[in-house]
Scaffold this active site. Structure first.
Site, PDB file in Angstrom:
ATOM      1  CB  SER A 121      -6.511 -15.485  56.671  1.00 45.02           C
ATOM      2  OG  SER A 121      -6.716 -14.791  55.601  1.00 45.02           O
ATOM      3  CG  HIS A 156     -10.584 -12.662  50.495  1.00 45.11           C
ATOM      4  ND1 HIS A 156     -10.710 -12.670  51.555  1.00 45.11           N
ATOM      5  CD2 HIS A 156     -10.520 -12.056  49.288  1.00 45.11           C
ATOM      6  CE1 HIS A 156     -10.317 -11.099  51.296  1.00 45.11           C
ATOM      7  NE2 HIS A 156     -10.207 -10.995  50.433  1.00 45.11           N
ATOM      8  N   PRO A 157      -9.784 -16.968  51.214  1.00 45.65           N
ATOM      9  CG  PRO A 157      -9.160 -17.498  53.518  1.00 45.65           C
ATOM     10  CD  PRO A 157      -9.104 -16.352  52.594  1.00 45.65           C
ATOM     11  CD  GLU A 200      -8.071 -10.701  58.739  1.00 40.70           C
ATOM     12  OE1 GLU A 200      -7.912 -10.095  58.600  1.00 40.70           O
ATOM     13  OE2 GLU A 200      -8.735 -11.582  57.981  1.00 40.70           O
ATOM     14  CD  GLN A 201     -11.129 -18.693  58.478  1.00 39.68           C
ATOM     15  OE1 GLN A 201     -11.350 -19.723  58.756  1.00 39.68           O
ATOM     16  NE2 GLN A 201     -11.235 -18.426  56.884  1.00 39.68           N
TER      17      GLN A 201
END
Length: 173
Positions: free
Chosen positions: A90, A73-74, A93-94
């Site tokens: 991602s 995960h980042p 989401e971010q």
């Protein structure tokens, strides 16, 4: 469930394992082995049943595999976000949590919290950001820094399961 979700699940249930993995391999961040291992649980009568099979694959994995999953995960608003190398999921989401709109001060706070978390636990902070603001996320990092390593490891896996649920519903519902 909608007729389109029923049709999508029916189609998924009929796919070969390689095709199934190609379709769902990114539900768990950079960890296609989760989809590969859950394929055997077909047919999937619901999105929840598919999710449960995938979560079972994750929870039955070795601790080393689970750690690799967490580490896949980042970092939130980290170097991958800055360089544009996040996965599409991602990134969305971010962005949805407003992490792309941090002020310089907020970004500094978030990066400082990320660094403290990484130093304490040896893996990145993982949280299902959907429905949370950047302020709630930063507060969650601060609160979770108080956890012991075993609790935090389990918390990350729970958050990863929630992320996967959101991703499955976005893809299939």
């Amino acid at each position: 469930m909608t007729p389109s979700a029923d049709a999508a699940l029916s189609t998924l249930s009929e796919l070969s394992q390689p095709d199934f993995v190609a379709r769902l391999g990114d539900i768990f961040e950079h960890s296609p082995w989760v989809a590969e291992r859950s394929w055997h649980a077909r047919p999937f009568p619901s999105i929840d049943a598919l999710h449960a099979a995938m979560v079972t694959a994750m929870t039955e994995a070795s601790e080393a595999e689970q750690l690799a999953l967490i580490r896949a995960h980042p970092e939130l608003a980290g170097k991958e976000a800055a360089s544009g190398t996040l996965t599409a999921a991602s990134t969305g989401e971010q962005r949805g949590a407003g992490l792309d709109q941090c002020s310089a001060e907020e970004l500094q706070r978030l990066r400082s919290l990320n660094a403290a978390y990484q130093e304490r636990f040896g893996f990145p902070f993982v949280i299902a950001v959907k429905g949370r603001s950047r302020y709630q996320i930063m507060d969650a990092i601060e609160a979770r820094l108080q956890n012991d390593a075993q609790k935090e490891f389990a918390t990350c896996l729970g958050e990863i399961a929630q992320i996967a649920r959101f991703r499955l519903y976005a893809l299939l519902a």
